[in-house]
Design an enzyme around this catalytic site. Structure first.
Site, short mmCIF file in Angstrom:
data_model
loop_
_atom_site.label_atom_id
_atom_site.label_comp_id
_atom_site.label_asym_id
_atom_site.label_seq_id
_atom_site.Cartn_x
_atom_site.Cartn_y
_atom_site.Cartn_z
N LYS A 13 0.83 -1.20 0.00
CA LYS A 13 0.00 0.00 0.00
C LYS A 13 0.86 1.26 0.00
O LYS A 13 0.57 2.22 -0.70
CB LYS A 13 -0.87 0.02 1.26
CG LYS A 13 -2.32 -0.22 1.00
CD LYS A 13 -3.16 -0.01 2.26
CE LYS A 13 -2.58 -0.62 3.50
NZ LYS A 13 -2.53 0.23 4.66
N ARG A 88 -10.62 1.54 8.64
CA ARG A 88 -10.14 0.19 8.90
C ARG A 88 -11.16 -0.64 9.66
O ARG A 88 -10.92 -1.81 9.91
CB ARG A 88 -8.89 0.30 9.74
CG ARG A 88 -7.66 -0.34 9.12
CD ARG A 88 -6.61 -0.16 10.14
NE ARG A 88 -5.36 -0.78 9.95
CZ ARG A 88 -4.33 -0.28 9.30
NH1 ARG A 88 -4.44 0.83 8.62
NH2 ARG A 88 -3.18 -0.90 9.32
N ARG A 127 11.02 -6.68 4.92
CA ARG A 127 10.95 -5.26 5.26
C ARG A 127 11.40 -5.03 6.71
O ARG A 127 12.09 -4.05 7.00
CB ARG A 127 9.51 -4.75 5.09
CG ARG A 127 9.35 -3.29 5.48
CD ARG A 127 7.99 -2.75 5.13
NE ARG A 127 7.00 -3.05 6.14
CZ ARG A 127 5.71 -2.73 6.04
NH1 ARG A 127 5.27 -2.15 4.96
NH2 ARG A 127 4.87 -3.01 7.00
N ARG A 133 10.84 -1.39 11.48
CA ARG A 133 9.65 -0.78 12.08
C ARG A 133 9.26 -1.56 13.33
O ARG A 133 9.29 -2.78 13.34
CB ARG A 133 8.51 -0.85 11.06
CG ARG A 133 7.85 0.49 10.84
CD ARG A 133 6.84 0.42 9.73
NE ARG A 133 5.59 -0.19 10.15
CZ ARG A 133 4.51 -0.23 9.38
NH1 ARG A 133 4.55 0.29 8.17
NH2 ARG A 133 3.41 -0.79 9.81
N ARG A 144 -1.50 -8.61 13.21
CA ARG A 144 -2.04 -7.61 12.27
C ARG A 144 -2.86 -8.27 11.17
O ARG A 144 -3.86 -7.72 10.71
CB ARG A 144 -0.92 -6.76 11.70
CG ARG A 144 -0.50 -5.65 12.67
CD ARG A 144 0.91 -5.19 12.47
NE ARG A 144 1.13 -4.48 11.24
CZ ARG A 144 2.32 -4.40 10.64
NH1 ARG A 144 3.37 -5.01 11.16
NH2 ARG A 144 2.46 -3.72 9.54
P1 ADP Z 1 0.04 -1.70 7.97
O1 ADP Z 1 -1.10 -1.54 7.00
O2 ADP Z 1 1.28 -2.19 7.34
O3 ADP Z 1 -0.34 -2.46 9.21
P2 ADP Z 1 -0.20 1.13 8.83
O4 ADP Z 1 0.91 2.09 8.76
O5 ADP Z 1 -1.38 1.42 7.98
O6 ADP Z 1 0.46 -0.26 8.51
O7 ADP Z 1 -0.71 1.01 10.36
C1 ADP Z 1 0.16 0.73 11.42
C2 ADP Z 1 -0.61 0.65 12.74
O8 ADP Z 1 -1.23 1.91 13.01
C3 ADP Z 1 -1.77 -0.35 12.75
O9 ADP Z 1 -1.36 -1.65 13.08
C4 ADP Z 1 -2.68 0.26 13.82
O10 ADP Z 1 -2.21 -0.02 15.13
C5 ADP Z 1 -2.51 1.74 13.61
N1 ADP Z 1 -3.54 2.27 12.67
C6 ADP Z 1 -3.31 2.81 11.44
N2 ADP Z 1 -4.47 3.21 10.86
C7 ADP Z 1 -5.46 2.91 11.74
C8 ADP Z 1 -6.88 3.06 11.72
N3 ADP Z 1 -7.52 3.60 10.67
N4 ADP Z 1 -7.58 2.64 12.81
C9 ADP Z 1 -6.95 2.11 13.88
N5 ADP Z 1 -5.63 1.92 13.95
C10 ADP Z 1 -4.88 2.32 12.91
#
Ligand code: ADP
Length: 191
Positions: A13, A88, A127, A133, A144
């Site tokens: 993404k 999400r 990664r 990270r 996740r």
């Molecule tokens: P990835 O899609 O690789 O898990 P993101 O950078 O989108 O990575 O998100 C990292 C973390 O940030 C998620 O695991 C969650 O804890 C938090 N997060 C991101 N976006 C949201 C959201 N819309 N609602 C709740 N938590 C979120």
């Protein structure tokens, strides 16, 4: 054009949204990035969010929605925006729809990046080794994926029902995937 980007962890993404942003010249809202920034500044919001993020759990809807609403008030968002990692959960999607309705700016397209979980897992471990990270370790990654299946996958039907979903095969080179995304975007682009 308002676009939502949905995809399981590791589907690319981040890479694809950078390309799409450059292609369309619109703004970007990544809740993951905003939350990581908040965490890095050590603000109360960031410290609270980190307790969830570092364990691969979703940050509470109320917190995320507040953050997004603040961003939506910035004038450049009306011209177009790519929402990356948001919404999400169904609750986030419904609240988001309400906000957009109030602003008379409906979503045009939801892109779902789709790929086999095993492939994604191996990409993510790579990664993790390169970027380090905090939430890229095997245990958190597994969690996740589970969170994605349970909380985010229902959104796919929600948007399918609205008739704005495009499924993109996330396997292949980044160029191949981007070509698919471009084709989906061009089909829906308002003229
Ligand atoms: P990835 O899609 O690789 O898990 P993101 O950078 O989108 O990575 O998100 C990292 C973390 O940030 C998620 O695991 C969650 O804890 C938090 N997060 C991101 N976006 C949201 C959201 N819309 N609602 C709740 N938590 C979120």
């Amino acid at each position: 054009m308002l676009i939502v980007f949905i995809g399981p962890p590791g589907a690319g993404k981040g890479t694809q949204s950078r390309r799409l942003l450059e292609y369309l010249g619109i703004s970007h809202l990544s809740t993951g990035e905003l939350l990581r920034e908040a965490k890095a500044t050590g603000s109360p919001l960031g410290t609270l969010a980190a307790q969830y993020m570092d364990h691969g759990r979703l940050v509470p809807d109320s917190l995320v929605l507040e953050m997004v609403d603040e961003k939506l008030r910035e004038p450049q968002f009306a011209k177009g925006c790519l929402f990356d990692g948001f919404p999400r959960t169904l609750a986030q999607a419904r609240a988001f729809d309400e906000s957009l309705e109030k602003r008379s700016t409906p979503l045009n397209l939801v892109l779902e990046l789709r790929a086999d979980e095993e492939e994604l897992l191996s990409r993510m471990l790579k990664r993790a080794a390169q970027e380090g990270r905090a939430d890229d370790n095997p245990q958190t990654i597994a969690h996740r994926f589970e969170v994605f299946r349970q909380q985010t996958e229902p959104l796919i039907d929600y948007y399918r029902f609205k008739g704005i979903l495009a499924i993109i095969d996330a396997l292949g080179t980044p160029d191949e995937v981007f070509e698919r995304i471009k084709a989906a975007v061009e089909k829906r682009r308002p003229r």
